[in-house]
Design a protein around this motif. Structure first.
Motif, PDB file in Angstrom:
ATOM      1  N   GLY A 118      23.073 -28.499 -32.941  1.00  0.00           N
ATOM      2  CA  GLY A 118      23.502 -28.847 -31.592  1.00  0.00           C
ATOM      3  C   GLY A 118      24.191 -27.747 -30.821  1.00  0.00           C
ATOM      4  O   GLY A 118      24.537 -27.925 -29.640  1.00  0.00           O
ATOM      5  N   ASN A 119      24.393 -26.602 -31.438  1.00  0.00           N
ATOM      6  CA  ASN A 119      25.035 -25.492 -30.734  1.00  0.00           C
ATOM      7  C   ASN A 119      24.075 -24.855 -29.734  1.00  0.00           C
ATOM      8  O   ASN A 119      22.856 -24.848 -29.937  1.00  0.00           O
ATOM      9  CB  ASN A 119      25.533 -24.437 -31.723  1.00  0.00           C
ATOM     10  CG  ASN A 119      26.779 -24.883 -32.456  1.00  0.00           C
ATOM     11  OD1 ASN A 119      27.719 -25.374 -31.839  1.00  0.00           O
ATOM     12  ND2 ASN A 119      26.796 -24.722 -33.772  1.00  0.00           N
ATOM     13  N   LYS A 120      24.659 -24.341 -28.661  1.00  0.00           N
ATOM     14  CA  LYS A 120      23.916 -23.592 -27.650  1.00  0.00           C
ATOM     15  C   LYS A 120      24.365 -22.146 -27.783  1.00  0.00           C
ATOM     16  O   LYS A 120      25.547 -21.836 -27.606  1.00  0.00           O
ATOM     17  CB  LYS A 120      24.222 -24.143 -26.264  1.00  0.00           C
ATOM     18  CG  LYS A 120      23.810 -25.622 -26.136  1.00  0.00           C
ATOM     19  CD  LYS A 120      24.537 -26.328 -25.013  1.00  0.00           C
ATOM     20  CE  LYS A 120      24.197 -27.811 -25.027  1.00  0.00           C
ATOM     21  NZ  LYS A 120      24.977 -28.570 -24.017  1.00  0.00           N
ATOM     22  N   ILE A 121      23.424 -21.262 -28.092  1.00  0.00           N
ATOM     23  CA  ILE A 121      23.789 -19.928 -28.572  1.00  0.00           C
ATOM     24  C   ILE A 121      23.143 -18.835 -27.722  1.00  0.00           C
ATOM     25  O   ILE A 121      21.933 -18.855 -27.471  1.00  0.00           O
ATOM     26  CB  ILE A 121      23.353 -19.755 -30.038  1.00  0.00           C
ATOM     27  CG1 ILE A 121      23.907 -20.899 -30.905  1.00  0.00           C
ATOM     28  CG2 ILE A 121      23.812 -18.405 -30.591  1.00  0.00           C
ATOM     29  CD1 ILE A 121      23.304 -20.965 -32.308  1.00  0.00           C
ATOM     30  N   VAL A 122      23.954 -17.867 -27.307  1.00  0.00           N
ATOM     31  CA  VAL A 122      23.426 -16.648 -26.698  1.00  0.00           C
ATOM     32  C   VAL A 122      23.786 -15.496 -27.628  1.00  0.00           C
ATOM     33  O   VAL A 122      24.941 -15.369 -28.046  1.00  0.00           O
ATOM     34  CB  VAL A 122      23.958 -16.417 -25.267  1.00  0.00           C
ATOM     35  CG1 VAL A 122      25.471 -16.365 -25.196  1.00  0.00           C
ATOM     36  CG2 VAL A 122      23.349 -15.160 -24.661  1.00  0.00           C
ATOM     37  N   VAL A 123      22.783 -14.713 -27.988  1.00  0.00           N
ATOM     38  CA  VAL A 123      22.973 -13.600 -28.923  1.00  0.00           C
ATOM     39  C   VAL A 123      22.718 -12.291 -28.186  1.00  0.00           C
ATOM     40  O   VAL A 123      21.627 -12.060 -27.664  1.00  0.00           O
ATOM     41  CB  VAL A 123      22.023 -13.704 -30.136  1.00  0.00           C
ATOM     42  CG1 VAL A 123      22.323 -12.573 -31.122  1.00  0.00           C
ATOM     43  CG2 VAL A 123      22.159 -15.059 -30.815  1.00  0.00           C
ATOM     44  N   PHE A 124      23.750 -11.433 -28.137  1.00  0.00           N
ATOM     45  CA  PHE A 124      23.605 -10.096 -27.577  1.00  0.00           C
ATOM     46  C   PHE A 124      23.146  -9.163 -28.693  1.00  0.00           C
ATOM     47  O   PHE A 124      23.878  -8.954 -29.661  1.00  0.00           O
ATOM     48  CB  PHE A 124      24.934  -9.586 -27.016  1.00  0.00           C
ATOM     49  CG  PHE A 124      25.583 -10.469 -25.985  1.00  0.00           C
ATOM     50  CD1 PHE A 124      24.838 -11.338 -25.209  1.00  0.00           C
ATOM     51  CD2 PHE A 124      26.959 -10.429 -25.789  1.00  0.00           C
ATOM     52  CE1 PHE A 124      25.436 -12.149 -24.253  1.00  0.00           C
ATOM     53  CE2 PHE A 124      27.574 -11.236 -24.841  1.00  0.00           C
ATOM     54  CZ  PHE A 124      26.814 -12.097 -24.069  1.00  0.00           C
ATOM     55  N   CYS A 125      21.951  -8.639 -28.575  1.00  0.00           N
ATOM     56  CA  CYS A 125      21.407  -7.711 -29.573  1.00  0.00           C
ATOM     57  C   CYS A 125      21.647  -6.283 -29.082  1.00  0.00           C
ATOM     58  O   CYS A 125      20.909  -5.777 -28.226  1.00  0.00           O
ATOM     59  CB  CYS A 125      19.921  -7.957 -29.781  1.00  0.00           C
ATOM     60  SG  CYS A 125      19.521  -9.654 -30.277  1.00  0.00           S
ATOM     61  N   ASP A 126      22.688  -5.657 -29.603  1.00  0.00           N
ATOM     62  CA  ASP A 126      23.034  -4.287 -29.218  1.00  0.00           C
ATOM     63  C   ASP A 126      22.207  -3.333 -30.064  1.00  0.00           C
ATOM     64  O   ASP A 126      22.514  -3.078 -31.222  1.00  0.00           O
ATOM     65  CB  ASP A 126      24.535  -4.067 -29.429  1.00  0.00           C
ATOM     66  CG  ASP A 126      24.995  -2.653 -29.088  1.00  0.00           C
ATOM     67  OD1 ASP A 126      24.122  -1.777 -28.876  1.00  0.00           O
ATOM     68  OD2 ASP A 126      26.211  -2.406 -29.056  1.00  0.00           O
ATOM     69  N   ASP A 127      21.150  -2.805 -29.449  1.00  0.00           N
ATOM     70  CA  ASP A 127      20.189  -1.959 -30.162  1.00  0.00           C
ATOM     71  C   ASP A 127      20.380  -0.477 -29.841  1.00  0.00           C
ATOM     72  O   ASP A 127      19.417   0.292 -29.761  1.00  0.00           O
ATOM     73  CB  ASP A 127      18.759  -2.376 -29.806  1.00  0.00           C
ATOM     74  CG  ASP A 127      18.344  -3.676 -30.469  1.00  0.00           C
ATOM     75  OD1 ASP A 127      19.081  -4.155 -31.349  1.00  0.00           O
ATOM     76  OD2 ASP A 127      17.292  -4.227 -30.092  1.00  0.00           O
ATOM     77  N   ALA A 128      21.636  -0.066 -29.678  1.00  0.00           N
ATOM     78  CA  ALA A 128      21.922   1.314 -29.265  1.00  0.00           C
ATOM     79  C   ALA A 128      21.292   2.347 -30.186  1.00  0.00           C
ATOM     80  O   ALA A 128      20.817   3.386 -29.736  1.00  0.00           O
ATOM     81  CB  ALA A 128      23.431   1.531 -29.189  1.00  0.00           C
ATOM     82  N   TYR A 129      21.286   2.078 -31.490  1.00  0.00           N
ATOM     83  CA  TYR A 129      20.824   3.079 -32.472  1.00  0.00           C
ATOM     84  C   TYR A 129      19.463   2.712 -33.052  1.00  0.00           C
ATOM     85  O   TYR A 129      19.104   3.147 -34.141  1.00  0.00           O
ATOM     86  CB  TYR A 129      21.865   3.227 -33.583  1.00  0.00           C
ATOM     87  CG  TYR A 129      23.206   3.659 -33.043  1.00  0.00           C
ATOM     88  CD1 TYR A 129      23.510   5.004 -32.877  1.00  0.00           C
ATOM     89  CD2 TYR A 129      24.149   2.725 -32.640  1.00  0.00           C
ATOM     90  CE1 TYR A 129      24.722   5.412 -32.342  1.00  0.00           C
ATOM     91  CE2 TYR A 129      25.367   3.115 -32.099  1.00  0.00           C
ATOM     92  CZ  TYR A 129      25.643   4.448 -31.957  1.00  0.00           C
ATOM     93  OH  TYR A 129      26.842   4.850 -31.416  1.00  0.00           O
ATOM     94  N   PHE A 130      18.707   1.924 -32.291  1.00  0.00           N
ATOM     95  CA  PHE A 130      17.412   1.441 -32.756  1.00  0.00           C
ATOM     96  C   PHE A 130      16.511   2.587 -33.225  1.00  0.00           C
ATOM     97  O   PHE A 130      16.460   3.656 -32.621  1.00  0.00           O
ATOM     98  CB  PHE A 130      16.699   0.679 -31.634  1.00  0.00           C
ATOM     99  CG  PHE A 130      15.349   0.177 -32.026  1.00  0.00           C
ATOM    100  CD1 PHE A 130      15.206  -1.020 -32.693  1.00  0.00           C
ATOM    101  CD2 PHE A 130      14.213   0.927 -31.756  1.00  0.00           C
ATOM    102  CE1 PHE A 130      13.954  -1.470 -33.085  1.00  0.00           C
ATOM    103  CE2 PHE A 130      12.956   0.489 -32.132  1.00  0.00           C
ATOM    104  CZ  PHE A 130      12.831  -0.720 -32.802  1.00  0.00           C
TER     105      PHE A 130
END
Length: 430
Positions: A223-235
């Protein structure tokens, strides 16, 4: 609320009401102005006498510029001196999106937004905070994280950083990560996933990446509403077999209708252009379509416009030129090989068992950095100062965890660096 913001909100609510609920109050109120000055300027495009835009032109219609600057830049003046759009230039946005797909085969037929150009990754994180973080809300981060998160998200937007333990021995602490999502009951959750991690230089194994996604999906199903910040600085800077080379974003873009993935990336570290200040922010959610993404892009571009107006045109032009250069991939491969040699030199140096008396390496396998944890009784700040004053070695002390930027030193210096840390530990004991 401005009717243009209401119009975007209506689209987002109809397409995915959870995404709308994830928006901050700022995010709900922001919009990219299609009317007013920008709208009138757009209407006037192509007119013989165009007295709308706030930029000067020569009598022949080309951008007004100083010859002393033009002579330094071997690019068409129209790609250097005028403003770029607040969304970013259409050509580099399209090219970066195609490069995301090229570098992340797992995306394949998954649908993501067109990237919006930011003033590099710091500004990208700030725009993500603007769009989603309200004062007093919690953002889940590991206990070892990039210090600028605190400045941007806590001091800038008033969000609280909720920490979980990153490592359990030599692997990621999945139990701690799961517990952090369960804390506070069911509701809105914000998470930052930064791999390769700054400061530790750790990226998940393929199995760990799958487990992270499974934990987030389970949380959404609860039931959680989730926003995920994917910090791909060193991809892209992964140096070991079995480590996930693709972005964690690829696991999340169609994971669940209640999980919005926000990819924050750019060429800063990937392409060694730290001073260019160009980054990108992209969106992905299960069931997301062009209408939903266009609305999110418009809100993001509105936030950019209201914050910095637009990112530098010259940087976008230079980058696009590099991406189209036939030698680009080969040049990038050479730089990767240099980084890998430095990483390997660090691994070799740390095989010396005597170091374990005073420090031990935290898990690392990628990126620009690695860390060693000092033994009990040692003072990291004292050791940092001894290293500068006696051994002419600079490191970063993070509460008795020493961060080593092997990206910034020659491979031949690795042994001397760790010998210096070892000797400084002895000095501090005497």
């Amino acid at each position: 609320m401005n009717p243009q913001a209401e119009e975007l909100n209506k689209v987002i609510r109809e397409k995915n009401p959870v995404v709308f609920e994830l928006l901050s109050e700022r995010g709900k109120n922001i919009f990219f102005p299609k009317k007013g000055i920008l709208g009138q300027t757009a209407d006037a495009k192509g007119t013989r006498i165009n007295a709308t835009i706030g930029a000067a032109v020569e009598d022949n219609g080309s951008p007004m510029r100083l010859e002393s600057l033009e002579s330094k830049v071997n690019i068409d003046p129209s790609l250097v001196f005028p403003y770029a759009p607040s969304f970013g230039r259409p050509d580099i946005r399209a090219r970066w999106k195609s490069m995301i797909y090229d570098k992340n085969p797992r995306l394949e037929d998954k649908v993501i937004s067109l990237p919006v150009v930011t003033n590099a990754l710091t500004h990208g994180v700030s725009m993500a905070g603007y769009m989603f973080a309200d004062e007093g809300e919690k953002i889940i981060v590991p206990d070892l994280f990039w210090g600028n998160y605190n400045l941007i998200l806590n001091h800038g937007y008033g969000a609280e950083l909720q920490k979980y333990r990153l490592f359990d021995g030599e692997k990621l602490d999945m139990a701690s990560f799961k517990a952090s999502l369960e804390e506070g009951g069911i509701g809105k959750k914000m998470v930052i996933l930064n791999f390769p991690n700054n400061p530790t230089g750790y990226s998940p194994t393929i199995g760990e990446a799958q487990e992270i996604a499974a934990i987030i999906k389970e949380s959404a199903e609860a039931g959680n509403k989730i926003v995920v910040f994917c910090d791909d600085a060193y991809f892209g800077l992964v140096y070991e077999e079995g480590i996930e080379e693709q972005s964690i974003f690829t696991y999340l873009v169609d994971l669940h209708e209640h999980v919005l993935a926000v990819k924050i990336d750019g060429p800063t570290k990937e392409d060694y252009v730290w001073g260019f200040r160009v980054g990108f922010i992209s969106y992905g959610v299960k069931g997301g379509d062009a209408e939903l993404y266009t609305a999110l892009e418009a809100k993001t571009a509105g936030a950019v416009r209201g914050n910095i107006s637009n990112a530098a045109n010259i940087s976008q032009s230079l980058l696009l030129s590099a991406f189209e250069d036939p030698a680009y991939k080969e040049q990038k491969a050479r730089k990767f090989a240099t980084m890998k040699r430095r990483y390997d030199a660090v691994k070799e140096a740390l095989k010396d068992e005597k170091y374990s008396e005073y420090f031990s390496a935290l898990p690392y396998n990628s990126g620009y950095f690695m860390c060693v944890k000092l033994a009990e009784g040692l003072d990291g700040e004292e050791i940092r100062k001894i290293l500068i004053e006696k051994y002419s070695i600079g490191i970063i002390n993070l509460n008795n965890v020493i961060r080593v930027a092997f990206a910034a030193m020659a491979a031949s210096d690795a042994k001397e660096l760790f010998e210096g840390i070892y000797n400084a530990c002895i000095d501090s004991k005497n």
